[in-house]
Design a protein around this motif. Structure first.
Motif, PDB file in Angstrom:
ATOM      1  N   ASP A   1       2.818 -19.799   0.003  1.00  0.00           N
ATOM      2  CA  ASP A   1       1.469 -19.694  -0.544  1.00  0.00           C
ATOM      3  C   ASP A   1       1.315 -18.316  -1.208  1.00  0.00           C
ATOM      4  OD1 ASP A   1      -1.819 -20.577   0.645  1.00  0.00           O
ATOM      5  OD2 ASP A   1      -1.279 -19.151  -0.922  1.00  0.00           O
ATOM      6  N   VAL A   2       1.239 -18.296  -2.544  1.00  0.00           N
ATOM      7  CA  VAL A   2       1.198 -17.034  -3.288  1.00  0.00           C
ATOM      8  C   VAL A   2      -0.016 -16.187  -2.920  1.00  0.00           C
ATOM      9  CG1 VAL A   2       0.971 -16.012  -5.587  1.00  0.00           C
ATOM     10  CG2 VAL A   2       2.548 -17.911  -5.228  1.00  0.00           C
ATOM     11  N   ALA A   3      -1.175 -16.804  -2.864  1.00  0.00           N
ATOM     12  CA  ALA A   3      -2.400 -16.058  -2.544  1.00  0.00           C
ATOM     13  C   ALA A   3      -2.298 -15.400  -1.172  1.00  0.00           C
ATOM     14  CB  ALA A   3      -3.615 -16.982  -2.602  1.00  0.00           C
ATOM     15  N   ARG A   4      -1.779 -16.163  -0.202  1.00  0.00           N
ATOM     16  CA  ARG A   4      -1.635 -15.623   1.155  1.00  0.00           C
ATOM     17  C   ARG A   4      -0.583 -14.520   1.163  1.00  0.00           C
ATOM     18  NH1 ARG A   4      -3.171 -13.207   5.253  1.00  0.00           N
ATOM     19  NH2 ARG A   4      -1.928 -13.481   7.151  1.00  0.00           N
ATOM     20  N   ALA A   5       0.471 -14.703   0.418  1.00  0.00           N
ATOM     21  CA  ALA A   5       1.530 -13.686   0.348  1.00  0.00           C
ATOM     22  C   ALA A   5       0.975 -12.372  -0.199  1.00  0.00           C
ATOM     23  CB  ALA A   5       2.672 -14.177  -0.526  1.00  0.00           C
ATOM     24  N   LYS A   6       0.113 -12.471  -1.194  1.00  0.00           N
ATOM     25  CA  LYS A   6      -0.509 -11.273  -1.763  1.00  0.00           C
ATOM     26  C   LYS A   6      -1.380 -10.577  -0.728  1.00  0.00           C
ATOM     27  CE  LYS A   6      -0.716 -12.756  -6.610  1.00  0.00           C
ATOM     28  NZ  LYS A   6      -1.624 -13.094  -7.736  1.00  0.00           N
TER      29      LYS A   6
ATOM     30  N   VAL B   1       5.363 -12.789  -8.043  1.00  0.00           N
ATOM     31  CA  VAL B   1       4.591 -11.998  -7.082  1.00  0.00           C
ATOM     32  C   VAL B   1       4.928 -10.511  -7.201  1.00  0.00           C
ATOM     33  CG1 VAL B   1       4.076 -11.641  -4.641  1.00  0.00           C
ATOM     34  CG2 VAL B   1       4.375 -13.965  -5.522  1.00  0.00           C
ATOM     35  N   ARG B   2       6.190 -10.221  -7.476  1.00  0.00           N
ATOM     36  CA  ARG B   2       6.581  -8.814  -7.663  1.00  0.00           C
ATOM     37  C   ARG B   2       5.829  -8.207  -8.832  1.00  0.00           C
ATOM     38  NH1 ARG B   2      12.555  -7.335  -8.354  1.00  0.00           N
ATOM     39  NH2 ARG B   2      11.642  -5.284  -8.114  1.00  0.00           N
ATOM     40  N   GLU B   3       5.762  -8.935  -9.939  1.00  0.00           N
ATOM     41  CA  GLU B   3       5.092  -8.429 -11.136  1.00  0.00           C
ATOM     42  C   GLU B   3       3.591  -8.273 -10.921  1.00  0.00           C
ATOM     43  OE1 GLU B   3       8.159 -10.254 -14.521  1.00  0.00           O
ATOM     44  OE2 GLU B   3       6.245 -11.248 -14.108  1.00  0.00           O
ATOM     45  N   GLU B   4       3.021  -9.148 -10.108  1.00  0.00           N
ATOM     46  CA  GLU B   4       1.581  -9.106  -9.874  1.00  0.00           C
ATOM     47  C   GLU B   4       1.161  -8.085  -8.823  1.00  0.00           C
ATOM     48  OE1 GLU B   4       0.794 -13.823 -11.030  1.00  0.00           O
ATOM     49  OE2 GLU B   4       0.528 -13.126  -8.952  1.00  0.00           O
TER      50      GLU B   4
ATOM     51  N   MET C   1      12.412  -7.481  -1.466  1.00  0.00           N
ATOM     52  CA  MET C   1      12.546  -7.907  -0.080  1.00  0.00           C
ATOM     53  C   MET C   1      11.181  -8.075   0.590  1.00  0.00           C
ATOM     54  SD  MET C   1      15.670  -8.447   0.139  1.00  0.00           S
ATOM     55  CE  MET C   1      15.785  -8.822   1.894  1.00  0.00           C
ATOM     56  N   ASP C   2      10.243  -7.173   0.248  1.00  0.00           N
ATOM     57  CA  ASP C   2       8.894  -7.291   0.815  1.00  0.00           C
ATOM     58  C   ASP C   2       8.212  -8.564   0.335  1.00  0.00           C
ATOM     59  OD1 ASP C   2       8.465  -3.743   0.638  1.00  0.00           O
ATOM     60  OD2 ASP C   2       8.684  -4.971   2.439  1.00  0.00           O
ATOM     61  N   VAL C   3       8.405  -8.889  -0.958  1.00  0.00           N
ATOM     62  CA  VAL C   3       7.816 -10.107  -1.514  1.00  0.00           C
ATOM     63  C   VAL C   3       8.410 -11.342  -0.842  1.00  0.00           C
ATOM     64  CG1 VAL C   3       7.670 -11.559  -3.582  1.00  0.00           C
ATOM     65  CG2 VAL C   3       7.205  -9.105  -3.737  1.00  0.00           C
ATOM     66  N   LYS C   4       9.723 -11.321  -0.672  1.00  0.00           N
ATOM     67  CA  LYS C   4      10.410 -12.457  -0.053  1.00  0.00           C
ATOM     68  C   LYS C   4       9.912 -12.677   1.378  1.00  0.00           C
ATOM     69  CE  LYS C   4      15.086 -14.343   0.398  1.00  0.00           C
ATOM     70  NZ  LYS C   4      16.531 -14.066   0.209  1.00  0.00           N
ATOM     71  N   LYS C   5       9.759 -11.589   2.125  1.00  0.00           N
ATOM     72  CA  LYS C   5       9.272 -11.694   3.508  1.00  0.00           C
ATOM     73  C   LYS C   5       7.846 -12.225   3.545  1.00  0.00           C
ATOM     74  CE  LYS C   5      12.149  -7.905   5.289  1.00  0.00           C
ATOM     75  NZ  LYS C   5      12.136  -6.494   5.739  1.00  0.00           N
TER      76      LYS C   5
ATOM     77  N   THR D   1      11.325 -19.728  -4.695  1.00  0.00           N
ATOM     78  CA  THR D   1      12.325 -19.587  -5.753  1.00  0.00           C
ATOM     79  C   THR D   1      12.365 -18.158  -6.292  1.00  0.00           C
ATOM     80  OG1 THR D   1      10.724 -20.135  -7.473  1.00  0.00           O
ATOM     81  CG2 THR D   1      11.909 -21.973  -6.440  1.00  0.00           C
ATOM     82  N   ALA D   2      13.410 -17.874  -7.041  1.00  0.00           N
ATOM     83  CA  ALA D   2      13.545 -16.552  -7.669  1.00  0.00           C
ATOM     84  C   ALA D   2      12.383 -16.312  -8.626  1.00  0.00           C
ATOM     85  CB  ALA D   2      14.875 -16.467  -8.419  1.00  0.00           C
TER      86      ALA D   2
END
Length: 283
Positions: free
Chosen positions: A33-38, A12-15, A21-25, A5-6
């Motif tokens: 999965d937020v942790a994995r995305a980070k 994730v952008r703020e963190e 676009m990088d966050v979305k990818k 979602t937005a």
């Protein structure tokens, strides 16, 4: 797989400080999965982009363009800053500056805020600039913005050296008759850095401050009080001659003023702007 979602992208952008676009990818690759995305963002070195915000970006270039408009022509100039001239002179950086200008023109932007809010592909210019910071490995930002309109607009882009992109852009809007000397006026603006078009354009508080300084200086020099007003007027006229475009001595022929150039062709200057890399508001 969690829904991307937005709100999740924003989180994730703020963190991480990474671009949209990088966050979305990264979230897509991590299946929400937020942790994995980070971890993906860190692995790609994107997270550092946010940390670059605190670093000074005082180098860069200025992209400029004249477009036809309802009232004649409109000139746009957008400063794009980087931290080093090494990045500023790369073809990719110059191309990106041109793309920011293109987005600003399409949006008919009238301020830096409107440039940043302008659409850039599926994102905004602000988000595109954030993406660029990751690409170039430096703090990148939109600096100054200028826009002038009139029957004719002339632009002069000055390069300090052949290998560098434009670092000074002078724009002047004139009536049709004034177009004959518009290029000469643009060169003058670039070289001499006038701040106002006519003395009537100088803010009242600036005039009052100059008058007060001139008065105090004259008295401190021991000038007789009865002649101080005359001396003050002379010093004010010198101030106008230095800072008002139409009252400046023409650099190629000091025997005449820039105003004389326009009088000789029966033309008039409508507005002007000057943008120099690194001369905007401090970060």
């Amino acid at each position: 797989m969690a829904a991307i979602t937005a709100a999740l992208i924003k989180q994730v952008r703020e963190e991480t400080g990474a671009g949209m676009m990088d966050v979305k990818k990264a979230l897509t690759e991590a299946e929400g999965d937020v942790a994995r995305a980070k971890e993906i963002i860190r692995a790609k070195g994107i997270q550092a982009a946010g940390k670059r915000e605190g670093r000074k970006a005082q180098e860069g270039t200025i992209a400029s363009q004249v477009v036809e408009s309802a009232n004649g022509q409109t000139g746009y100039a957008v400063e794009l800053n980087s931290e080093t001239d090494f990045v500023a002179k790369t073809p990719k950086f110059v191309e990106f500056a041109d793309s920011v200008l293109e987005d600003a023109v399409k949006a008919e932007a009238a301020s830096v805020d409107e440039v940043l809010a302008a659409a850039s592909g599926e994102a905004t210019v602000k988000e595109a600039v954030e993406e660029a910071a990751a690409l170039f490995g430096e703090h990148v930002k939109v600096g100054q913005f200028a826009k002038v309109e009139g029957p004719h607009v002339e632009i002069y882009a000055h390069k300090k050296s052949a290998e560098m992109p434009p670092s000074i852009v002078a724009m002047i809007a004139t009536d049709e008759a004034g177009a004959v000397v518009a290029h000469e006026a643009a060169l003058q603006i670039s070289a001499m850095g006038a701040q106002w078009l006519t003395r009537e354009d100088v803010p009242a508080d600036v005039v009052e401050s100059e008058r007060r300084v001139a008065t105090e200086k004259s008295l401190a020099e021991g000038k007789p009080e009865k002649i101080v007003p005359k001396i003050v007027e002379g010093r004010l006229n010198a101030f106008y001659k230095e800072n008002v475009l139409l009252e400046q001595s023409y650099v190629k022929d000091p025997s005449k003023t820039v105003g004389d150039l326009f009088k000789e062709v029966g033309g008039a200057a409508v507005a002007f702007a000057r943008v120099e890399v690194g001369k905007g508001e401090a970060e």
